[in-house]
Design a protein around this motif. Structure first.
Motif, PDB file in Angstrom:
ATOM      1  N   PRO A  36       0.827  -1.218   0.000  1.00 24.59           N
ATOM      2  CA  PRO A  36       0.000   0.000   0.000  1.00 24.59           C
ATOM      3  C   PRO A  36       0.857   1.262   0.000  1.00 24.59           C
ATOM      4  O   PRO A  36       1.989   1.256   0.471  1.00 24.59           O
ATOM      5  N   TYR A  37       0.285   2.351  -0.510  1.00 22.03           N
ATOM      6  CA  TYR A  37       1.010   3.617  -0.531  1.00 22.03           C
ATOM      7  C   TYR A  37       0.025   4.774  -0.435  1.00 22.03           C
ATOM      8  O   TYR A  37      -1.188   4.594  -0.567  1.00 22.03           O
ATOM      9  N   ILE A  38       0.568   5.980  -0.202  1.00 21.21           N
ATOM     10  CA  ILE A  38      -0.239   7.188  -0.020  1.00 21.21           C
ATOM     11  C   ILE A  38      -0.291   7.968  -1.331  1.00 21.21           C
ATOM     12  O   ILE A  38       0.687   8.029  -2.069  1.00 21.21           O
ATOM     13  N   ILE A  39      -1.439   8.590  -1.641  1.00 19.34           N
ATOM     14  CA  ILE A  39      -1.548   9.366  -2.867  1.00 19.34           C
ATOM     15  C   ILE A  39      -0.630  10.586  -2.810  1.00 19.34           C
ATOM     16  O   ILE A  39      -0.346  11.141  -1.738  1.00 19.34           O
ATOM     17  N   TRP A  40      -0.168  11.028  -3.972  1.00 21.33           N
ATOM     18  CA  TRP A  40       0.864  12.056  -4.069  1.00 21.33           C
ATOM     19  C   TRP A  40       0.480  13.413  -3.457  1.00 21.33           C
ATOM     20  O   TRP A  40       1.310  14.016  -2.755  1.00 21.33           O
ATOM     21  N   PRO A  41      -0.726  13.987  -3.674  1.00 20.27           N
ATOM     22  CA  PRO A  41      -1.016  15.310  -3.098  1.00 20.27           C
ATOM     23  C   PRO A  41      -0.834  15.384  -1.585  1.00 20.27           C
ATOM     24  O   PRO A  41      -0.388  16.411  -1.066  1.00 20.27           O
ATOM     25  N   ALA A  42      -1.165  14.314  -0.872  1.00 20.93           N
ATOM     26  CA  ALA A  42      -0.971  14.305   0.583  1.00 20.93           C
ATOM     27  C   ALA A  42       0.514  14.392   0.916  1.00 20.93           C
ATOM     28  O   ALA A  42       0.922  15.119   1.827  1.00 20.93           O
ATOM     29  N   ILE A  43       1.335  13.657   0.170  1.00 17.62           N
ATOM     30  CA  ILE A  43       2.789  13.698   0.377  1.00 17.62           C
ATOM     31  C   ILE A  43       3.322  15.095   0.071  1.00 17.62           C
ATOM     32  O   ILE A  43       4.125  15.663   0.822  1.00 17.62           O
ATOM     33  N   PHE A  44       2.873  15.669  -1.040  1.00 21.57           N
ATOM     34  CA  PHE A  44       3.317  17.003  -1.446  1.00 21.57           C
ATOM     35  C   PHE A  44       3.012  18.040  -0.371  1.00 21.57           C
ATOM     36  O   PHE A  44       3.860  18.874  -0.026  1.00 21.57           O
ATOM     37  N   GLN A  45       1.789  18.002   0.174  1.00 20.35           N
ATOM     38  CA  GLN A  45       1.397  18.992   1.182  1.00 20.35           C
ATOM     39  C   GLN A  45       2.237  18.863   2.449  1.00 20.35           C
ATOM     40  O   GLN A  45       2.608  19.868   3.065  1.00 20.35           O
ATOM     41  N   VAL A  46       2.556  17.634   2.838  1.00 19.08           N
ATOM     42  CA  VAL A  46       3.391  17.436   4.032  1.00 19.08           C
ATOM     43  C   VAL A  46       4.802  17.979   3.792  1.00 19.08           C
ATOM     44  O   VAL A  46       5.364  18.678   4.640  1.00 19.08           O
TER      45      VAL A  46
END
Length: 330
Positions: A152-162
């Motif tokens: 499993p992995y996290i979608i990119w916009p959430a990573i970008f915002q962090v």
């Protein structure tokens, strides 16, 4: 397929033709066409089920005007258009609190902040142009993608915002080169081992963020077969990446690190311009609403999430390093 088969047909028909050579040529052409079609269909299935991981909604809309928005990645809430003060806006008409709580629980189990769910708000996947775009209406019930094959992995916009909130710095090659010479930083190559072995930044260490596929399920085997047919490598995200980096740097989470991959990615959302109107601030690029995702940026997120305190990113990646003729080694 038609072009390839036509060329093969021409190659396999030297004059003069006999009945046997023509028959042999026809069977060869049919075999080549069949193989190409199989590869094409398999590729479509793979891209449609594992890479895209498109999710269809099973919940019926309560009204003809209600739209159940399901993006390319993640699960969004349902919205219905309304009007207020003469302006159209969107409000949440139905959401599942239990789904959101379950998503937060899974995030916590995976070692992430449970409230990472809110970080993806304001983003939506645009399937037409294959990009993330801004959408003020967007809120998510789930941001964890569980592919048919892989972890499993996290979608990119959430990573970008962090990363944006943490103030991740992207250092130019000249600055990283100087820091290396002064022995003030550890440069980490997150590419695969064979890529690192071919050539890499002189003085860097290798801790791959991805690994070869380890699963033995049906979809894992399909992924291997299709990738092999396309001459691609079958990989998946390594969930032990942060721990392996920690071991590589002697257990020091406060050691200064600079991460890089092949292309580097970008946190920039604007395009610089020489035109007077945009010269100072540039202008917004819809294709870069959330920068350019890359392995190294995702690796930075993983390390920051794991508690590493001094993580930076090489601007332009290894391709820019080589282009500027900086020191490399094999």
């Amino acid at each position: 397929y038609v072009v390839v088969v036509h060329k093969m047909d021409r190659m396999l028909s030297p004059p003069p033709l006999t009945f046997m050579s023509q028959q042999r040529r026809s069977w060869t052409t049919i075999t080549a066409t069949t193989l190409l079609l199989l590869v094409g269909v398999s590729s479509s299935v793979l891209l449609g089920t594992m890479v895209s991981d498109f999710q269809l909604s099973s919940r019926p809309s309560s009204s003809r005007n209600n739209v159940n928005i399901r993006p390319h990645f993640g699960t969004m809430m349902q919205y219905g258009p309304t009007r207020k003060n003469g302006q159209q806006r969107a409000v949440v008409v139905r959401s599942s609190s239990s789904v959101r709580e379950e998503s937060r629980k899974r995030l916590k189990e995976m070692g992430y902040d449970p409230y990472l769910l809110e970080a993806a708000s304001g983003s939506k996947w645009d399937p037409t142009f294959q990009r993330w775009v801004k959408d003020e209406r967007a809120e998510y019930e789930d941001i964890i993608i569980t592919p048919k094959a892989g972890s499993p992995y996290i979608i990119w916009p959430a990573i970008f915002q962090v990363l944006k909130q943490k103030g991740l710095e992207s250092l130019p090659t000249s600055e990283v080169e100087q820091l290396l010479e002064e022995n003030k930083v550890t440069v980490v190559d997150v590419r695969m081992k064979d890529q690192y072995a071919q050539n890499h930044i002189k003085g860097s260490i290798n801790v791959p963020m991805f690994r070869d596929s380890t699963g033995d399920g049906v979809w894992d085997n399909i992924k291997r077969v299709v990738n092999a047919a396309l001459m691609l490598r079958s990989t998946e995200r390594d969930p032990e990446f942060p721990q392996k980096v920690l071991e590589a740097v002697g257990g020091e989470k406060d050691r200064p690190l600079v991460l890089y991959c092949g292309m580097g990615g970008s946190m920039e959302t604007k395009i610089e311009s020489n035109k007077k109107r945009y010269k100072d601030k540039g202008y917004e690029d819809v294709d870069k609403s959330f920068g350019r995702e890359s392995r190294s940026l995702k690796a930075c997120f993983e390390l920051i999430n794991a508690g590493f305190s001094d993580v930076k990113h090489l601007k332009g990646g290894f391709s820019t390093w080589k282009y500027e003729k900086k020191a490399v080694e094999q």
